[in-house]
Design a protein around this motif. Structure first.
Motif, short mmCIF file in Angstrom:
data_model
loop_
_atom_site.label_atom_id
_atom_site.label_comp_id
_atom_site.label_asym_id
_atom_site.label_seq_id
_atom_site.Cartn_x
_atom_site.Cartn_y
_atom_site.Cartn_z
N SER A 38 38.65 28.77 41.08
CA SER A 38 38.59 29.97 40.24
C SER A 38 37.50 29.82 39.19
O SER A 38 37.25 28.74 38.67
CB SER A 38 39.95 30.23 39.57
OG SER A 38 40.32 29.15 38.75
N LYS A 97 38.37 34.26 42.41
CA LYS A 97 39.09 33.22 43.14
C LYS A 97 38.39 33.12 44.48
O LYS A 97 38.28 34.11 45.21
CB LYS A 97 40.56 33.58 43.36
CG LYS A 97 41.45 33.22 42.21
CD LYS A 97 42.91 33.37 42.61
CE LYS A 97 43.80 32.98 41.46
NZ LYS A 97 45.22 33.19 41.83
N TYR A 149 38.53 31.40 48.03
CA TYR A 149 39.46 30.72 48.92
C TYR A 149 38.70 30.01 50.04
O TYR A 149 37.96 30.65 50.79
CB TYR A 149 40.43 31.74 49.53
CG TYR A 149 41.32 32.40 48.51
CD1 TYR A 149 42.57 31.87 48.22
CD2 TYR A 149 40.91 33.55 47.84
CE1 TYR A 149 43.40 32.48 47.28
CE2 TYR A 149 41.73 34.15 46.90
CZ TYR A 149 42.97 33.61 46.62
OH TYR A 149 43.78 34.22 45.69
#
Length: 123
Positions: free
Chosen positions: A5, A33, A35
């Motif tokens: 993040s 964020k 991923y």
């Protein structure tokens, strides 16, 4: 899925539906964020197994400080697309774009657009 993040990225841009916003500009705050699978990076301690968040910051800065758009929703989409294009390890992304100086005639805390995108959604 694992994620990295980046929060509170602040930039000055010229986005908005009103002419004053595109001429005077204002502050925008971005939260991300990212991923991706971080297991290899955790085991090897290698930057090549993850994403360089300093480079992610530059990518986002280029979008927010770049060409004007009318909506923060559009700005969020452009950020997501550019991050996916530059960082192939990222599989999903959450982007939040805050516009603390939104032209609302009243007292409010904040205005933000939130999006969640998957790499597989790209054309």
């Amino acid at each position: 899925m694992d994620f990295i993040s980046l929060t509170g990225l602040q930039f000055y841009g010229f986005h908005g539906a009103l002419s004053e916003e595109t001429h005077l500009g204002q502050r925008f705050i971005v939260h991300l964020k990212l991923y991706l699978d971080l297991q290899d990076a955790g085991q090897t301690d290698s930057l090549s197994a993850t994403v360089d968040y300093a480079q992610v910051y530059k990518c986002v800065r280029n979008v927010v400080e770049g060409a004007s758009v009318r909506l923060i929703e559009r700005l969020a989409e452009q950020i997501a697309r550019n991050v996916f294009e530059e960082f192939p390890l990222i599989q999903q992304i959450d982007v939040e774009v805050e516009k603390p100086g939104a032209p609302i005639p009243g007292v409010f805390g904040n205005v933000a657009a939130h999006i969640h995108r998957h790499r597989k959604e790209l054309p």
